[in-house]
Scaffold this motif. Structure first.
Motif, PDB file in Angstrom:
ATOM      1  N   VAL A 103      -6.427  12.424   3.616  1.00 17.78           N
ATOM      2  CA  VAL A 103      -6.676  13.858   3.754  1.00 17.78           C
ATOM      3  C   VAL A 103      -6.276  14.300   5.167  1.00 17.78           C
ATOM      4  CG1 VAL A 103      -8.361  15.722   3.556  1.00 17.78           C
ATOM      5  CG2 VAL A 103      -8.653  13.610   2.225  1.00 17.78           C
ATOM      6  N   ILE A 104      -5.378  15.274   5.236  1.00 18.78           N
ATOM      7  CA  ILE A 104      -4.954  15.826   6.523  1.00 18.78           C
ATOM      8  C   ILE A 104      -5.499  17.248   6.627  1.00 18.78           C
ATOM      9  CG2 ILE A 104      -2.991  16.473   7.960  1.00 18.78           C
ATOM     10  CD1 ILE A 104      -1.387  14.282   6.519  1.00 18.78           C
ATOM     11  N   ASP A 111       8.483  -6.570  -1.663  1.00 22.22           N
ATOM     12  CA  ASP A 111       8.939  -7.864  -1.145  1.00 22.22           C
ATOM     13  C   ASP A 111       8.221  -8.252   0.140  1.00 22.22           C
ATOM     14  OD1 ASP A 111      10.695  -7.929  -3.263  1.00 22.22           O
ATOM     15  OD2 ASP A 111      12.438  -7.284  -2.093  1.00 22.22           O
ATOM     16  N   ALA A 112       7.974  -7.269   1.001  1.00 24.78           N
ATOM     17  CA  ALA A 112       7.371  -7.552   2.309  1.00 24.78           C
ATOM     18  C   ALA A 112       5.859  -7.358   2.317  1.00 24.78           C
ATOM     19  CB  ALA A 112       7.997  -6.655   3.376  1.00 24.78           C
ATOM     20  N   LYS A 113       5.311  -6.911   1.173  1.00 22.45           N
ATOM     21  CA  LYS A 113       3.891  -6.533   1.115  1.00 22.45           C
ATOM     22  C   LYS A 113       3.580  -5.536   2.231  1.00 22.45           C
ATOM     23  CE  LYS A 113       2.036 -10.560  -1.298  1.00 22.45           C
ATOM     24  NZ  LYS A 113       3.325 -11.071  -1.756  1.00 22.45           N
ATOM     25  N   GLY A 114       4.476  -4.555   2.349  1.00 17.48           N
ATOM     26  CA  GLY A 114       4.354  -3.539   3.375  1.00 17.48           C
ATOM     27  C   GLY A 114       3.747  -2.262   2.829  1.00 17.48           C
ATOM     28  N   SER A 115       4.002  -1.144   3.501  1.00 18.75           N
ATOM     29  CA  SER A 115       3.412   0.116   3.061  1.00 18.75           C
ATOM     30  C   SER A 115       4.406   1.263   3.173  1.00 18.75           C
ATOM     31  CB  SER A 115       2.151   0.443   3.876  1.00 18.75           C
ATOM     32  OG  SER A 115       2.475   0.743   5.214  1.00 18.75           O
ATOM     33  N   ALA A 116       4.156   2.273   2.367  1.00 15.55           N
ATOM     34  CA  ALA A 116       4.959   3.494   2.362  1.00 15.55           C
ATOM     35  C   ALA A 116       4.023   4.691   2.393  1.00 15.55           C
ATOM     36  CB  ALA A 116       5.843   3.553   1.118  1.00 15.55           C
ATOM     37  N   ALA A 117       4.543   5.836   2.825  1.00 18.38           N
ATOM     38  CA  ALA A 117       3.769   7.081   2.823  1.00 18.38           C
ATOM     39  C   ALA A 117       4.593   8.161   2.141  1.00 18.38           C
ATOM     40  CB  ALA A 117       3.416   7.499   4.248  1.00 18.38           C
ATOM     41  N   ILE A 161       2.981  13.867  10.282  1.00 17.53           N
ATOM     42  CA  ILE A 161       3.594  12.537  10.345  1.00 17.53           C
ATOM     43  C   ILE A 161       3.236  11.764  11.611  1.00 17.53           C
ATOM     44  CG2 ILE A 161       5.806  11.301  10.370  1.00 17.53           C
ATOM     45  CD1 ILE A 161       6.864  13.495   8.467  1.00 17.53           C
ATOM     46  N   PRO A 162       3.278  12.367  12.813  1.00 16.73           N
ATOM     47  CA  PRO A 162       2.878  11.588  13.989  1.00 16.73           C
ATOM     48  C   PRO A 162       1.478  10.996  13.870  1.00 16.73           C
ATOM     49  CG  PRO A 162       3.993  13.581  14.674  1.00 16.73           C
ATOM     50  CD  PRO A 162       3.792  13.699  13.196  1.00 16.73           C
ATOM     51  N   GLY A 163       0.557  11.779  13.286  1.00 15.55           N
ATOM     52  CA  GLY A 163      -0.795  11.263  13.101  1.00 15.55           C
ATOM     53  C   GLY A 163      -0.839  10.089  12.152  1.00 15.55           C
ATOM     54  N   LEU A 164      -0.101  10.176  11.054  1.00 10.62           N
ATOM     55  CA  LEU A 164      -0.062   9.070  10.102  1.00 10.62           C
ATOM     56  C   LEU A 164       0.523   7.811  10.738  1.00 10.62           C
ATOM     57  CD1 LEU A 164       1.115  10.864   6.828  1.00 10.62           C
ATOM     58  CD2 LEU A 164      -1.134   9.863   7.255  1.00 10.62           C
ATOM     59  N   ILE A 165       1.600   7.973  11.500  1.00 10.90           N
ATOM     60  CA  ILE A 165       2.226   6.802  12.120  1.00 10.90           C
ATOM     61  C   ILE A 165       1.297   6.170  13.147  1.00 10.90           C
ATOM     62  CG2 ILE A 165       4.118   6.021  13.599  1.00 10.90           C
ATOM     63  CD1 ILE A 165       5.892   8.117  12.263  1.00 10.90           C
ATOM     64  N   ILE A 215       0.856  -1.184   0.000  1.00  8.35           N
ATOM     65  CA  ILE A 215       0.000   0.000   0.000  1.00  8.35           C
ATOM     66  C   ILE A 215       0.898   1.242   0.000  1.00  8.35           C
ATOM     67  CG2 ILE A 215      -1.710   1.351   1.274  1.00  8.35           C
ATOM     68  CD1 ILE A 215      -2.761  -1.234   2.468  1.00  8.35           C
ATOM     69  N   ILE A 216       0.533   2.214  -0.817  1.00  7.64           N
ATOM     70  CA  ILE A 216       1.220   3.505  -0.822  1.00  7.64           C
ATOM     71  C   ILE A 216       0.220   4.560  -0.384  1.00  7.64           C
ATOM     72  CG2 ILE A 216       2.479   5.219  -2.179  1.00  7.64           C
ATOM     73  CD1 ILE A 216       3.181   2.931  -4.154  1.00  7.64           C
ATOM     74  N   PHE A 217       0.423   5.120   0.798  1.00  5.30           N
ATOM     75  CA  PHE A 217      -0.440   6.183   1.301  1.00  5.30           C
ATOM     76  C   PHE A 217       0.060   7.517   0.743  1.00  5.30           C
ATOM     77  CE2 PHE A 217      -0.807   2.838   4.547  1.00  5.30           C
ATOM     78  CZ  PHE A 217      -2.190   2.713   4.613  1.00  5.30           C
ATOM     79  N   VAL A 218      -0.839   8.247   0.113  1.00  3.02           N
ATOM     80  CA  VAL A 218      -0.516   9.534  -0.521  1.00  3.02           C
ATOM     81  C   VAL A 218      -1.300  10.620   0.200  1.00  3.02           C
ATOM     82  CG1 VAL A 218      -0.681  10.870  -2.641  1.00  3.02           C
ATOM     83  CG2 VAL A 218      -0.048   8.455  -2.748  1.00  3.02           C
ATOM     84  N   ALA A 219      -0.603  11.562   0.819  1.00  2.00           N
ATOM     85  CA  ALA A 219      -1.284  12.569   1.643  1.00  2.00           C
ATOM     86  C   ALA A 219      -0.907  13.980   1.242  1.00  2.00           C
ATOM     87  CB  ALA A 219      -0.941  12.354   3.118  1.00  2.00           C
ATOM     88  N   ASN A 220      -1.827  14.912   1.493  1.00  2.00           N
ATOM     89  CA  ASN A 220      -1.465  16.330   1.403  1.00  2.00           C
ATOM     90  C   ASN A 220      -0.589  16.680   2.596  1.00  2.00           C
ATOM     91  OD1 ASN A 220      -3.907  15.926   3.004  1.00  2.00           O
ATOM     92  ND2 ASN A 220      -4.069  18.146   3.132  1.00  2.00           N
ATOM     93  N   HIS A 221       0.176  17.754   2.458  1.00  2.00           N
ATOM     94  CA  HIS A 221       1.211  18.059   3.461  1.00  2.00           C
ATOM     95  C   HIS A 221       1.028  19.481   3.980  1.00  2.00           C
ATOM     96  CE1 HIS A 221       4.697  17.444   5.743  1.00  2.00           C
ATOM     97  NE2 HIS A 221       5.639  17.697   4.858  1.00  2.00           N
ATOM     98  N   GLN A 222       0.675  19.601   5.269  1.00  2.00           N
ATOM     99  CA  GLN A 222       0.439  20.911   5.857  1.00  2.00           C
ATOM    100  C   GLN A 222       1.463  21.295   6.908  1.00  2.00           C
ATOM    101  OE1 GLN A 222      -3.520  21.200   7.438  1.00  2.00           O
ATOM    102  NE2 GLN A 222      -4.501  21.000   5.455  1.00  2.00           N
ATOM    103  N   SER A 223       2.030  20.303   7.607  1.00  2.00           N
ATOM    104  CA  SER A 223       2.799  20.615   8.803  1.00  2.00           C
ATOM    105  C   SER A 223       3.702  19.455   9.173  1.00  2.00           C
ATOM    106  CB  SER A 223       1.822  20.910   9.949  1.00  2.00           C
ATOM    107  OG  SER A 223       2.443  20.794  11.213  1.00  2.00           O
TER     108      SER A 223
END
Length: 255
Positions: free
Chosen positions: A193-194, A150-156, A90-94, A78-86
């Motif tokens: 959406v942030i 490879d790991a079926k992991g995720s990125a942001a 990142i803490p919220g996404l994690i 999964i690739i999480f794609v977010a708008n960037h305000q601040s």
């Protein structure tokens, strides 16, 4: 009166913030070097739990909503794609996406000088990129794409590249997403959406804006098959813009 309260509560939160940075820097060092990577991941999750819930010290409100059903961890990348305000995006996404533990694309300058955060970026699997060296940046992002494949992991990733105000999103650049999808072509691209974090710290860390409403909303995923990375990037941006517009006009449909 409100301005004085902003200053007072900012001081309270920033003292707390500094303590958390130092405390979890030590905790991460011990976890990673003594107990290994999985233990380190858990400390990072709880570090960000503390950062997010510390915002209540400023009287602010935090909300998370997932408006779709996502694949279970380990089923597909999964690739999480977010708008960037601040920086507080990142803490919220994690924390809110802790089930998926996304790895971030971050500028290399952040890998040094910030207790807790810099150490995690160096050892935690982030793609650290030098914006002045585009070729090397693409290689680092591609490595991250290979890892999540490879790991079926995720990125942001923040395709805007830099922070924007809540009122006006910058265009989405497809380069980073292209590099990720090249190595993880079966990844689902999920817009996030942030809202509100730009208002929380509009002029840096001090003063923060007390009693701010902040939210993270996960939208339905996009399938990359048959589309170019630029088409996927623009579709993700449009989905975020549409949601921002409907929340502004209060016309969003609840699931």
């Amino acid at each position: 009166m409100k301005k004085a309260l902003d200053f007072l509560l900012s001081i309270l939160y920033l003292l707390y913030f500094g303590i958390m940075l130092l405390l979890f820097h030590i905790v991460q060092l011990v976890a990673y070097n003594v107990f290994g990577k999985e233990a380190h991941k858990k400390t990072v999750v709880w570090f960000n739990f503390c950062l997010v819930h510390g915002w209540y010290l400023t009287g602010s409100h935090v909300h998370f909503e997932q408006r779709t059903v996502l694949p279970q961890p380990g089923e597909r990348p999964i690739i999480f794609v977010a708008n960037h305000q601040s920086m507080f995006d990142i803490p919220g996404l994690i924390w809110f996406l802790r089930k998926y533990y996304p790895y971030f694309v971050s500028k290399i300058e952040l890998a040094h000088g910030i207790p807790g955060i810099s150490y995690n970026l160096r050892v935690g699997g982030a793609a650290l990129i030098d914006r002045k060296d585009g070729k090397k940046a693409v290689i680092e992002i591609a490595k991250l794409g290979q890892r999540i494949h490879d790991a079926k992991g995720s990125a942001a990733i923040f395709p805007e590249g830099t922070r924007s105000s809540s009122a006006q999103m910058k265009p989405f650049a497809a380069g980073g997403l292209m590099a990720l999808l090249k190595r993880a072509p079966d990844a689902m691209v999920v817009p996030v959406v942030i809202q509100g974090t730009g208002r929380f710290n509009p002029k840096g860390l001090f003063p923060l804006t007390s009693f701010t409403k902040m939210s993270w909303t996960v939208l339905p995923g996009l399938e990359p098959a048959g589309k170019t990375p630029d088409e996927i990037a623009q579709a993700a941006r449009q989905a975020i813009l549409d949601y921002l517009d409907c929340t502004y006009t209060k016309t969003c449909e609840s699931d």
